[in-house]
Design an enzyme around this catalytic site. Structure first.
Site, PDB file in Angstrom:
ATOM      1  N   ASP A  55      37.927  47.104  47.490  1.00 52.11           N
ATOM      2  CA  ASP A  55      38.358  45.847  46.889  1.00 52.11           C
ATOM      3  C   ASP A  55      39.783  45.495  47.318  1.00 52.11           C
ATOM      4  O   ASP A  55      40.183  45.781  48.447  1.00 52.11           O
ATOM      5  CB  ASP A  55      38.239  45.934  45.367  1.00 52.11           C
ATOM      6  CG  ASP A  55      37.772  44.622  44.778  1.00 52.11           C
ATOM      7  OD1 ASP A  55      38.612  43.737  44.559  1.00 52.11           O
ATOM      8  OD2 ASP A  55      36.558  44.474  44.555  1.00 52.11           O
ATOM      9  N   PRO A 106      48.448  51.439  32.208  1.00 55.29           N
ATOM     10  CA  PRO A 106      48.487  52.533  31.224  1.00 55.29           C
ATOM     11  C   PRO A 106      47.183  53.316  31.125  1.00 55.29           C
ATOM     12  O   PRO A 106      47.203  54.491  30.750  1.00 55.29           O
ATOM     13  CB  PRO A 106      48.790  51.798  29.904  1.00 55.29           C
ATOM     14  CG  PRO A 106      49.515  50.562  30.312  1.00 55.29           C
ATOM     15  CD  PRO A 106      48.918  50.161  31.627  1.00 55.29           C
ATOM     16  N   ASP A 131      51.511  34.975  49.890  1.00 53.38           N
ATOM     17  CA  ASP A 131      52.001  33.741  50.508  1.00 53.38           C
ATOM     18  C   ASP A 131      53.332  33.282  49.926  1.00 53.38           C
ATOM     19  O   ASP A 131      53.851  32.225  50.310  1.00 53.38           O
ATOM     20  CB  ASP A 131      50.969  32.629  50.397  1.00 53.38           C
ATOM     21  CG  ASP A 131      50.501  32.394  48.960  1.00 53.38           C
ATOM     22  OD1 ASP A 131      51.076  33.012  48.030  1.00 53.38           O
ATOM     23  OD2 ASP A 131      49.562  31.605  48.771  1.00 53.38           O
ATOM     24  N   ASP A 138      54.331  31.941  47.166  1.00 56.47           N
ATOM     25  CA  ASP A 138      54.424  30.635  46.518  1.00 56.47           C
ATOM     26  C   ASP A 138      54.734  30.757  45.029  1.00 56.47           C
ATOM     27  O   ASP A 138      54.663  29.777  44.291  1.00 56.47           O
ATOM     28  CB  ASP A 138      53.131  29.843  46.720  1.00 56.47           C
ATOM     29  CG  ASP A 138      51.913  30.501  46.050  1.00 56.47           C
ATOM     30  OD1 ASP A 138      52.063  31.634  45.537  1.00 56.47           O
ATOM     31  OD2 ASP A 138      50.832  29.890  46.057  1.00 56.47           O
ATOM     32  N   HIS A 166      41.873  41.764  41.351  1.00 52.23           N
ATOM     33  CA  HIS A 166      40.411  41.901  41.360  1.00 52.23           C
ATOM     34  C   HIS A 166      39.997  43.372  41.319  1.00 52.23           C
ATOM     35  O   HIS A 166      39.145  43.777  40.509  1.00 52.23           O
ATOM     36  CB  HIS A 166      39.880  41.226  42.629  1.00 52.23           C
ATOM     37  CG  HIS A 166      38.412  40.977  42.669  1.00 52.23           C
ATOM     38  ND1 HIS A 166      37.550  41.750  43.409  1.00 52.23           N
ATOM     39  CD2 HIS A 166      37.654  40.028  42.085  1.00 52.23           C
ATOM     40  CE1 HIS A 166      36.321  41.274  43.288  1.00 52.23           C
ATOM     41  NE2 HIS A 166      36.355  40.224  42.484  1.00 52.23           N
ATOM     42  N   VAL A 177      20.927  49.580  48.780  1.00 48.84           N
ATOM     43  CA  VAL A 177      22.019  49.150  47.897  1.00 48.84           C
ATOM     44  C   VAL A 177      21.441  48.552  46.618  1.00 48.84           C
ATOM     45  O   VAL A 177      20.435  47.838  46.648  1.00 48.84           O
ATOM     46  CB  VAL A 177      22.914  48.124  48.618  1.00 48.84           C
ATOM     47  CG1 VAL A 177      24.000  47.592  47.686  1.00 48.84           C
ATOM     48  CG2 VAL A 177      23.534  48.747  49.865  1.00 48.84           C
ATOM     49  N   ASP A 217      18.357  43.915  42.064  1.00 47.43           N
ATOM     50  CA  ASP A 217      17.808  45.093  41.375  1.00 47.43           C
ATOM     51  C   ASP A 217      18.151  45.166  39.894  1.00 47.43           C
ATOM     52  O   ASP A 217      17.424  45.769  39.118  1.00 47.43           O
ATOM     53  CB  ASP A 217      18.326  46.367  42.054  1.00 47.43           C
ATOM     54  CG  ASP A 217      17.968  46.416  43.521  1.00 47.43           C
ATOM     55  OD1 ASP A 217      16.778  46.532  43.832  1.00 47.43           O
ATOM     56  OD2 ASP A 217      18.891  46.302  44.362  1.00 47.43           O
ATOM     57  N   SER A 249      31.028  39.855  40.493  1.00 47.22           N
ATOM     58  CA  SER A 249      31.977  40.935  40.782  1.00 47.22           C
ATOM     59  C   SER A 249      32.125  41.887  39.614  1.00 47.22           C
ATOM     60  O   SER A 249      32.381  43.081  39.799  1.00 47.22           O
ATOM     61  CB  SER A 249      33.369  40.370  41.096  1.00 47.22           C
ATOM     62  OG  SER A 249      33.526  40.072  42.451  1.00 47.22           O
TER      63      SER A 249
END
Length: 387
Positions: free
Chosen positions: A138, A145, A167, A169, A178, A279, A301, A341
């Site tokens: 990922d 913690p 970037d 910004d 993520h 998978v 699945d 995800s």
């Protein structure tokens, strides 16, 4: 919801070597321009066949990358199809270098950002009969913690650090955190699990097939991962599995279980690697029904909750001012987020947790978790895995 075409433009501007391909109308994907990947044993043959266009050869872990001369204007999808045999039976393992995307955010799917959340109690460690390790491919892993004192985190802390604002910004990158979020979902279901993070996508949620192949090849050599969580993927140019990626998955062997998200394009178009036979592909639920954004189909699945999931996140304070409902971009280690995800690591965690508490190998634990005889199944969504 963000303007997806504008998001695609920003993605292409940030990744200048990326291009959109659409061999079949309405079925787009992204590839690296002027690159093809070849599995090791086929590299020499493929290089000979493309000699007139080949600019350089790069031998990478798990694959060889052939760089083509830009001036030749080669269609890498057409070339890959020709080199692999052109029919249903492939003779060479060749693929364009597809871009992969973390899910929730994908340029043709729903654009969902994390929202700050209140702290969650750390999961209580259960009695474990054996040690279990989960690899998370990922964006990396930030200190938290829940695990900052764990030996497994100290061993990899610097090499897998999340990049929060690449970037510059002053805003949190679209998918920064993520990997940290996914780690928390796994640990909620399997608190004694040791995690091994490998960074294969950036904070913008974008990487490529080669990075995933490299990571899988490293894991195959390492030999200590019981379960691998891949909350990212792509559609391929021909809607068939990349043979290069398929070989990297196969190299993990039968003792390692691979779990991947089904993708967020609200379609039955196969999403890879989730749709590969070895998978476990995981769709997202919203209550008792399929989340509107979740992919579905014969190749899925299992399914698990994927809407407003709460988990661990990074620390970051963006430029937006506080409002009556709080500060919308001030994160203090916790968030809620939606996407397949976050359904995938729930299944990963259930498998890892059962393997640890019952002393099972990962494939046996996966068989138990996904056994339709002891659970409820939904058409095109597989076995329901409750939270």
């Amino acid at each position: 919801m963000f303007d997806q075409e504008a998001r695609l433009e920003r993605l292409l501007d940030r990744h200048r070597d990326a291009m959109v391909v659409e061999p079949v109308p309405g079925r787009r994907t992204l590839v690296r321009r002027d690159q093809i990947l070849v599995s090791g044993q086929d590299a020499g043959t493929a290089q000979d066949l493309v000699r007139r266009w080949c600019d350089a050869r790069r031998d990478e872990p798990g694959a060889t990358r052939l760089l083509l001369r830009p001036s030749a204007k080669v269609d890498v999808c057409e070339l890959s199809a020709q080199l692999s045999g052109g029919g249903r039976h492939r003779t060479l393992s060749v693929s364009p270098n597809h871009l992969v995307h973390g899910q929730p955010m994908w340029w043709s799917g729903p654009a969902d950002r994390p929202r700050p959340a209140a702290p969650l109690p750390a999961p209580a460690a259960a009695c474990a009969r054996r040690d279990v390790t989960v690899a998370v491919l990922d964006t990396g892993l930030a200190p938290h913690p829940w695990w900052e004192d764990a030996a497994w985190f100290r061993e990899q802390r610097d090499e897998v650090a999340e990049v929060l604002d690449a970037d510059l910004d002053l805003e949190l990158d679209a998918q920064a955190g993520h990997g940290t979020f996914i780690a928390g979902v796994v640990l909620r279901h399997a608190p004694t699990t040791a995690l091994r993070a490998l960074r294969v996508i950036g904070g913008d949620g974008v990487g490529d097939e080669l990075a995933v192949v490299r990571a899988l090849t490293w894991l195959a050599g390492w030999g200590r991962a019981d379960v691998v969580n891949i909350s990212l993927g792509c559609h391929t140019f021909d809607d068939r599995p990349s043979p290069v990626l398929a070989r990297a998955v196969a190299a993990l062997g039968r003792r390692t279980v691979v779990v991947a998200c089904a993708g967020n394009t609200a379609s039955e178009r196969p999403f890879w690697p989730a749709a590969m036979k070895p998978v476990i592909g995981v769709a997202a639920l919203d209550g008792d029904d399929r989340a509107w954004f979740s992919n579905y189909g014969w190749w899925v699945d299992a399914c698990a909750p994927g809407v407003d999931v709460a988990s661990t996140h990074v620390w970051f304070d963006g430029p937006r001012p506080p409002s009556g409902d709080g500060d919308p971009d001030r994160f203090e280690g916790y968030a809620t987020w939606s996407g397949t995800s976050f359904a995938a690591p729930a299944v990963t965690g259930r498998i890892a947790g059962l393997a640890a508490t019952e002393g099972l190998d990962a494939p046996s634990a996966a068989d138990r978790v996904l056994d339709p005889a002891h659970g409820v199944t939904l058409p095109d969504l597989g076995v329901i895995i409750s939270s």
